[in-house]
Enzyme design. Structure first.
Site, PDB file in Angstrom:
ATOM      1  N   LYS A  31       0.835  -1.211   0.000  1.00 47.79           N
ATOM      2  CA  LYS A  31       0.000   0.000   0.000  1.00 47.79           C
ATOM      3  C   LYS A  31       0.865   1.255   0.000  1.00 47.79           C
ATOM      4  CE  LYS A  31      -2.900   0.862   3.599  1.00 47.79           C
ATOM      5  NZ  LYS A  31      -3.092   2.220   4.144  1.00 47.79           N
ATOM      6  N   SER A  32       1.865   1.299   0.857  1.00 51.14           N
ATOM      7  CA  SER A  32       2.708   2.506   0.932  1.00 51.14           C
ATOM      8  C   SER A  32       3.393   2.767  -0.406  1.00 51.14           C
ATOM      9  CB  SER A  32       3.777   2.330   2.007  1.00 51.14           C
ATOM     10  OG  SER A  32       3.191   2.321   3.272  1.00 51.14           O
ATOM     11  N   ARG A  36       2.872   5.921  -3.301  1.00 48.23           N
ATOM     12  CA  ARG A  36       4.014   6.748  -3.711  1.00 48.23           C
ATOM     13  C   ARG A  36       4.306   6.650  -5.192  1.00 48.23           C
ATOM     14  NH1 ARG A  36       4.199   5.717   1.580  1.00 48.23           N
ATOM     15  NH2 ARG A  36       5.512   6.923   2.971  1.00 48.23           N
ATOM     16  N   GLY A 103      -4.931   8.081   5.639  1.00 45.66           N
ATOM     17  CA  GLY A 103      -3.983   9.009   6.254  1.00 45.66           C
ATOM     18  C   GLY A 103      -2.793   9.251   5.338  1.00 45.66           C
ATOM     19  N   ARG A 131      -7.973  12.656  12.514  1.00 48.40           N
ATOM     20  CA  ARG A 131      -6.525  12.379  12.521  1.00 48.40           C
ATOM     21  C   ARG A 131      -5.722  13.687  12.460  1.00 48.40           C
ATOM     22  NH1 ARG A 131      -5.185   7.225   9.292  1.00 48.40           N
ATOM     23  NH2 ARG A 131      -3.296   7.487  10.536  1.00 48.40           N
ATOM     24  N   SER A 176       7.454   9.684  11.731  1.00 48.83           N
ATOM     25  CA  SER A 176       6.353   9.418  10.806  1.00 48.83           C
ATOM     26  C   SER A 176       6.826   9.500   9.365  1.00 48.83           C
ATOM     27  CB  SER A 176       5.219  10.425  11.034  1.00 48.83           C
ATOM     28  OG  SER A 176       4.332  10.406   9.938  1.00 48.83           O
ATOM     29  N   ASP A 329       2.338  -0.833  11.866  1.00 50.00           N
ATOM     30  CA  ASP A 329       1.031  -1.354  11.438  1.00 50.00           C
ATOM     31  C   ASP A 329       0.803  -2.800  11.883  1.00 50.00           C
ATOM     32  OD1 ASP A 329       0.431   1.068  10.318  1.00 50.00           O
ATOM     33  OD2 ASP A 329       1.099   0.523   8.310  1.00 50.00           O
ATOM     34  N   LYS A 356      -4.240   6.375  14.907  1.00 43.68           N
ATOM     35  CA  LYS A 356      -4.340   5.670  13.621  1.00 43.68           C
ATOM     36  C   LYS A 356      -5.821   5.648  13.209  1.00 43.68           C
ATOM     37  CE  LYS A 356      -0.011   4.810  12.927  1.00 43.68           C
ATOM     38  NZ  LYS A 356       0.691   5.464  11.811  1.00 43.68           N
TER      39      LYS A 356
HETATM   40  C1  S3P Z   1       2.650   4.900   6.231  1.00 43.70           C
HETATM   41  C2  S3P Z   1       3.316   5.219   7.366  1.00 43.70           C
HETATM   42  C3  S3P Z   1       2.854   4.851   8.710  1.00 43.70           C
HETATM   43  C4  S3P Z   1       1.821   3.728   8.664  1.00 43.70           C
HETATM   44  C5  S3P Z   1       0.798   3.943   7.603  1.00 43.70           C
HETATM   45  C6  S3P Z   1       1.446   4.059   6.240  1.00 43.70           C
HETATM   46  C7  S3P Z   1       3.163   5.396   4.946  1.00 43.70           C
HETATM   47  O1  S3P Z   1       2.260   5.992   9.298  1.00 43.70           O
HETATM   48  O2  S3P Z   1       1.200   3.583   9.907  1.00 43.70           O
HETATM   49  O3  S3P Z   1      -0.125   2.868   7.584  1.00 43.70           O
HETATM   50  O4  S3P Z   1       2.784   4.872   3.889  1.00 43.70           O
HETATM   51  O5  S3P Z   1       3.978   6.322   4.985  1.00 43.70           O
HETATM   52  P1  S3P Z   1       3.192   7.060  10.065  1.00 43.70           P
HETATM   53  O6  S3P Z   1       4.362   7.264   9.233  1.00 43.70           O
HETATM   54  O7  S3P Z   1       2.403   8.313  10.237  1.00 43.70           O
HETATM   55  O8  S3P Z   1       3.492   6.390  11.380  1.00 43.70           O
END
Ligand code: S3P
Length: 447
Positions: A31-32, A36, A103, A131, A176, A329, A356
């Site tokens: 997902k991350s 991106r 988020g 959030r 973060s 996570d 979260k």
């Molecule tokens: C994420 C970073 C994390 C994670 C989120 C995805 C990201 O949050 O908890 O599910 O893709 O950068 P934080 O960086 O705010 O802790």
């Protein structure tokens, strides 16, 4: 698609038995990384192809946001996502960007919005509206953006008007990756150098992927430096990206087998970025047998490989400090492991869990208690005493949080009685097909 039907429109699931859980699985894309590569493709000049893009609600919301900014996207004949980039010349998003539950989507796109010489409204669902956004908006304001809060100050909905940004030297108040990535994206539109100091190392997908586009991001210990392009936004070359399986999704299946001798799971082509895989060390510490075979080229931008887990009788452990951002996570799953392990499992330094998709400390503690687990809530984590004699004695509810729904479904696999989990539609936000995969891995599930 078969797996979409399995849970589509369903509100609750009853997990009946998990005695024979295990097997081989390739989980959906990370997902991350999907968020991106979509954003970077929208910034590039020309068509980028993304193999393995995760088509979950969160990532699709980011994609819709990018479309509103003027990027176009299609699914090609091979089923891969193709994004036609804007070369950094984004349009005004007149309807505002609805990021749903995401988020990552709202914080990363806040970075883009800050670079644009017009106002962009960003908002989302009820959970997203709770959030904290000052963590991105304060430094964006220091760079020169203007933020307007439309509801409670500090929380979405908000509008960001950018342009004329300056690079900053900034120490992040929280560890973060979302904040770091937001500021790196804003930096592309700024004059001068941005230097970011992280309190602890967080996932570095943005830095790695930016370097593929020849953006000269430099990392030295906990400091990340990136020069801005100001008004001279460069032609970033479009790419063919490969998104490996999401470690955070694979983690559910690791925990599904970890606490029972004789259970085995093999997760194929899963992302092995070292800033994401701390759960593997936790599993080893607790006594599970973990083997990792890296199958990607070591020079690959994001390493991936196969993870094999064999279950065992587990013992408790402590998870705190530097480990926290690298399994942030997976912490609901660490709580699950704690319920299954002999002795005490402590999670500390994890106050971030409270902000979260739900307050994950409170929601996990409540749900664990509803399965008769001995658990003590702490301000920054919890202490779980196991092994629990799992017995349902209350309603298990996801509280609209995908990772809580899935973590509780995994714990249910260890319960001799059926366990009903309410509020399961949220799993679509990160793991479409979760309930199908649960079935594929040998569980009996009824909707
Ligand atoms: C994420 C970073 C994390 C994670 C989120 C995805 C990201 O949050 O908890 O599910 O893709 O950068 P934080 O960086 O705010 O802790």
């Amino acid at each position: 698609m078969k797996h979409r039907k399995a849970a589509h429109g369903k509100t609750q699931a009853t997990v009946l038995a998990g005695e024979h859980v295990g097997g081989t699985l390739e989980v959906p894309g990370d997902k991350s990384i999907s968020h991106r590569v979509a954003i970077l493709s929208a910034l590039a000049s020309g068509n980028s192809k993304i193999i393995g893009y995760l088509q979950c609600e969160d990532c699709v919301n980011t994609l819709r946001g990018l479309e509103q900014f003027g990027a176009e996207s299609i699914i090609d004949e091979e089923g891969d996502l193709v994004i036609s980039g804007t070369g950094g010349r984004f349009h005004e998003a007149h309807e505002g960007l609805d990021l749903g539950n995401s988020g990552t989507g709202i914080r990363l796109l806040a970075g883009i919005a800050a670079g644009l010489p017009f106002g962009t409204k960003l908002f989302g669902d009820d959970s997203l509206s709770k959030r904290p956004m000052r963590r991105v908006c304060d430094p964006l304001e220091k760079m020169g953006a203007t933020v307007t809060w439309h509801g409670e100050p500090g929380f979405p909905p908000m509008s960001i008007r950018g342009g004329d940004l300056q690079g900053i030297d900034y120490t992040l108040p929280v560890a973060s990756a979302q904040v770091k990535s937001c500021l790196l994206l804003a930096t592309l539109f700024a004059e001068g150098m941005t230097t970011l100091h992280e309190p602890r190392a967080t996932r570095d997908h943005t830095e790695r992927l930016m370097r593929v586009l020849q953006i000269p991001v430099e990392v030295e210990n906990l400091t990340v430096r990136c020069p801005g392009y100001g008004d001279d936004f460069p032609e970033l070359e479009p790419q063919e990206w490969y998104v490996p399986g999401d470690f955070s999704s694979a983690a559910f299946w690791m925990v599904a087998v970890a606490a029972t001798e004789g259970r085995t799971a093999v997760l194929q082509n899963v992302g092995l970025n070292g800033r994401r895989t701390a759960l593997l060390n936790v599993l080893r510490r607790m006594g599970a047998d973990v083997e990792v075979e890296q199958v990607s080229d070591p020079a690959d931008v994001e390493p991936y490989g196969d993870v094999k887990i064999k279950g065992a009788a587990l013992k408790g452990t402590t998870v705190k400090g530097r480990e926290i951002p690298n399994l942030i996570d997976e912490l609901p799953l660490v709580a699950v492991l704690g319920a299954l392990a002999e002795g005490e499992t402590t999670i500390a330094d994890a106050r971030e869990l409270r902000v979260k998709e739900s307050d994950r400390i409170a929601t996990m503690v409540r749900n664990l208690k509803h399965l008769s687990v001995d658990v003590e809530e702490r301000e920054d984590g919890m202490v779980v005493r196991g092994p629990a004699n799992l017995t349902p004695c209350g309603v298990i509810d996801s509280h609209g949080d995908h990772r809580i729904a899935m973590a509780m479904a995994i714990l249910a696999l260890y319960c001799s009685e059926p366990v009903t989990i309410r509020g399961i539609a949220c799993t679509e936000t990160s793991y479409p097909g979760f309930w199908y995969d649960l079935h594929h891995m040998g569980a009996q599930v009824e909707f």
